[in-house]
Design a protein around this motif. Structure first.
Motif, PDB file in Angstrom:
ATOM      1  N   MET A 139       0.809  -1.190   0.000  1.00  0.00           N
ATOM      2  CA  MET A 139       0.000   0.000   0.000  1.00  0.00           C
ATOM      3  C   MET A 139       0.859   1.262   0.000  1.00  0.00           C
ATOM      4  N   TYR A 140       1.942   1.280   0.785  1.00  0.00           N
ATOM      5  CA  TYR A 140       2.835   2.430   0.829  1.00  0.00           C
ATOM      6  C   TYR A 140       4.220   2.002   0.360  1.00  0.00           C
ATOM      7  N   ASP A 141       4.782   2.786  -0.571  1.00  0.00           N
ATOM      8  CA  ASP A 141       6.142   2.541  -1.033  1.00  0.00           C
ATOM      9  C   ASP A 141       7.115   3.573  -0.482  1.00  0.00           C
ATOM     10  N   ARG A 142       6.627   4.830  -0.357  1.00  0.00           N
ATOM     11  CA  ARG A 142       7.472   5.917   0.136  1.00  0.00           C
ATOM     12  C   ARG A 142       6.667   6.757   1.120  1.00  0.00           C
ATOM     13  N   ILE A 143       7.196   6.894   2.319  1.00  0.00           N
ATOM     14  CA  ILE A 143       6.524   7.639   3.387  1.00  0.00           C
ATOM     15  C   ILE A 143       7.364   8.865   3.704  1.00  0.00           C
ATOM     16  N   LEU A 144       6.738  10.039   3.633  1.00  0.00           N
ATOM     17  CA  LEU A 144       7.414  11.296   3.931  1.00  0.00           C
ATOM     18  C   LEU A 144       7.192  11.666   5.390  1.00  0.00           C
ATOM     19  N   VAL A 145       8.290  11.948   6.089  1.00  0.00           N
ATOM     20  CA  VAL A 145       8.205  12.371   7.486  1.00  0.00           C
ATOM     21  C   VAL A 145       9.011  13.657   7.657  1.00  0.00           C
ATOM     22  N   ASP A 184       7.267  -2.505   3.778  1.00  0.00           N
ATOM     23  CA  ASP A 184       8.569  -2.529   3.110  1.00  0.00           C
ATOM     24  C   ASP A 184       8.765  -1.237   2.315  1.00  0.00           C
ATOM     25  N   ALA A 185       8.464  -0.128   2.963  1.00  0.00           N
ATOM     26  CA  ALA A 185       8.502   1.184   2.323  1.00  0.00           C
ATOM     27  C   ALA A 185       9.787   1.929   2.676  1.00  0.00           C
ATOM     28  N   THR A 186      10.143   2.862   1.830  1.00  0.00           N
ATOM     29  CA  THR A 186      11.250   3.771   2.088  1.00  0.00           C
ATOM     30  C   THR A 186      10.714   4.970   2.855  1.00  0.00           C
ATOM     31  N   LEU A 187      11.443   5.390   3.863  1.00  0.00           N
ATOM     32  CA  LEU A 187      11.058   6.552   4.649  1.00  0.00           C
ATOM     33  C   LEU A 187      11.886   7.740   4.152  1.00  0.00           C
ATOM     34  N   ARG A 188      11.197   8.803   3.764  1.00  0.00           N
ATOM     35  CA  ARG A 188      11.858  10.037   3.321  1.00  0.00           C
ATOM     36  C   ARG A 188      11.731  11.064   4.425  1.00  0.00           C
ATOM     37  N   THR A 189      12.844  11.486   4.985  1.00  0.00           N
ATOM     38  CA  THR A 189      12.798  12.507   6.016  1.00  0.00           C
ATOM     39  C   THR A 189      13.186  13.843   5.404  1.00  0.00           C
ATOM     40  N   LEU A 190      12.494  14.884   5.829  1.00  0.00           N
ATOM     41  CA  LEU A 190      12.654  16.212   5.256  1.00  0.00           C
ATOM     42  C   LEU A 190      12.767  17.247   6.362  1.00  0.00           C
ATOM     43  N   TYR A 191      13.778  18.092   6.246  1.00  0.00           N
ATOM     44  CA  TYR A 191      13.922  19.246   7.130  1.00  0.00           C
ATOM     45  C   TYR A 191      13.836  20.485   6.256  1.00  0.00           C
ATOM     46  N   VAL A 192      13.015  21.449   6.665  1.00  0.00           N
ATOM     47  CA  VAL A 192      12.848  22.674   5.892  1.00  0.00           C
ATOM     48  C   VAL A 192      13.509  23.835   6.630  1.00  0.00           C
ATOM     49  N   VAL A 193      14.489  24.445   5.976  1.00  0.00           N
ATOM     50  CA  VAL A 193      15.151  25.635   6.499  1.00  0.00           C
ATOM     51  C   VAL A 193      14.267  26.826   6.146  1.00  0.00           C
ATOM     52  N   ASN A 194      13.757  27.484   7.163  1.00  0.00           N
ATOM     53  CA  ASN A 194      12.876  28.630   6.967  1.00  0.00           C
ATOM     54  C   ASN A 194      13.627  29.893   7.388  1.00  0.00           C
ATOM     55  N   ALA A 195      14.455  30.412   6.487  1.00  0.00           N
ATOM     56  CA  ALA A 195      15.266  31.587   6.796  1.00  0.00           C
ATOM     57  C   ALA A 195      14.548  32.891   6.471  1.00  0.00           C
ATOM     58  N   ASP A 235       3.983  15.132  -3.262  1.00  0.00           N
ATOM     59  CA  ASP A 235       3.447  14.847  -4.596  1.00  0.00           C
ATOM     60  C   ASP A 235       3.219  13.342  -4.723  1.00  0.00           C
ATOM     61  N   PRO A 236       2.107  12.924  -5.309  1.00  0.00           N
ATOM     62  CA  PRO A 236       1.822  11.485  -5.433  1.00  0.00           C
ATOM     63  C   PRO A 236       2.894  10.698  -6.185  1.00  0.00           C
ATOM     64  N   ASP A 237       3.674  11.377  -7.039  1.00  0.00           N
ATOM     65  CA  ASP A 237       4.768  10.689  -7.728  1.00  0.00           C
ATOM     66  C   ASP A 237       5.972  10.478  -6.816  1.00  0.00           C
ATOM     67  N   GLU A 238       6.012  11.208  -5.711  1.00  0.00           N
ATOM     68  CA  GLU A 238       7.153  11.152  -4.804  1.00  0.00           C
ATOM     69  C   GLU A 238       6.888  10.379  -3.514  1.00  0.00           C
TER      70      GLU A 238
END
Length: 158
Positions: free
Chosen positions: A1-7, A30-41, A99-102
């Motif tokens: 159901m999930y291939d890539r999970i954004l955290v 068996d999904a890849t976890l994508r971690t994201l940090y946003v620099v808000n300068a 994005d659904p492609d990501e």
């Protein structure tokens, strides 16, 4: 159901509650976890000296590296972790990355503020929920890392 999970992460200990759910989902699917940090300068752009802004931006990028390093450190061995640091408005960048492609799912922590606190402080999580084109799973967190005496985080009903 999930291939890539954004955290998305802000590097705070509270995010670790949301990470636990994301890790379990990644293991289950068996999904890849994508971690994201946003620099808000953006809030620092009015400083009088360009060098001061560069120093602040460098410091914020350093905090971002620490935050995504922590996610990798906490991840179980069987969970693949991708990491990204981007600049911009946190809610806009997260929605762009959702994005659904990501990715198939976004997992975010929320403090569950309501009423006047939400009006005054805003909520990145709320803006992501309203704008994302993929499902958003919110995990209610608090500064102690738990919201009741059991010590367990609970899913927020947002």
């Amino acid at each position: 159901m999930y291939d890539r999970i954004l955290v998305p992460t802000d590097g705070s200990p509270e995010v670790e509650d949301a990470l636990e759910y994301a890790f379990e989902l990644a293991q289950t699917h068996d999904a890849t976890l994508r971690t994201l940090y946003v620099v808000n300068a953006a809030g620092y752009s009015g400083l009088p000296m360009e060098t001061a802004l560069e120093g602040i931006t460098d410091a914020l990028h350093g905090k971002g590296r620490s935050a995504v390093d922590r996610v990798e450190e906490l991840a179980p061995d069987d969970v693949a972790v991708e990491r990204e640091i981007r600049e911009g408005s946190p809610s806009h960048v997260i929605v762009d990355e959702a994005d659904p492609d990501e990715c198939d799912l976004v997992v975010m922590g929320t403090h569950g503020r309501g009423g006047i606190n939400r009006l005054l402080l805003g909520s990145v999580t709320e803006r992501v929920i309203r704008r994302a084109s993929v499902p958003v799973l919110t995990v209610q967190v608090d500064p102690e890392g738990a919201d009741d005496r059991s010590g367990e985080p609970r899913l927020a009903a947002e």
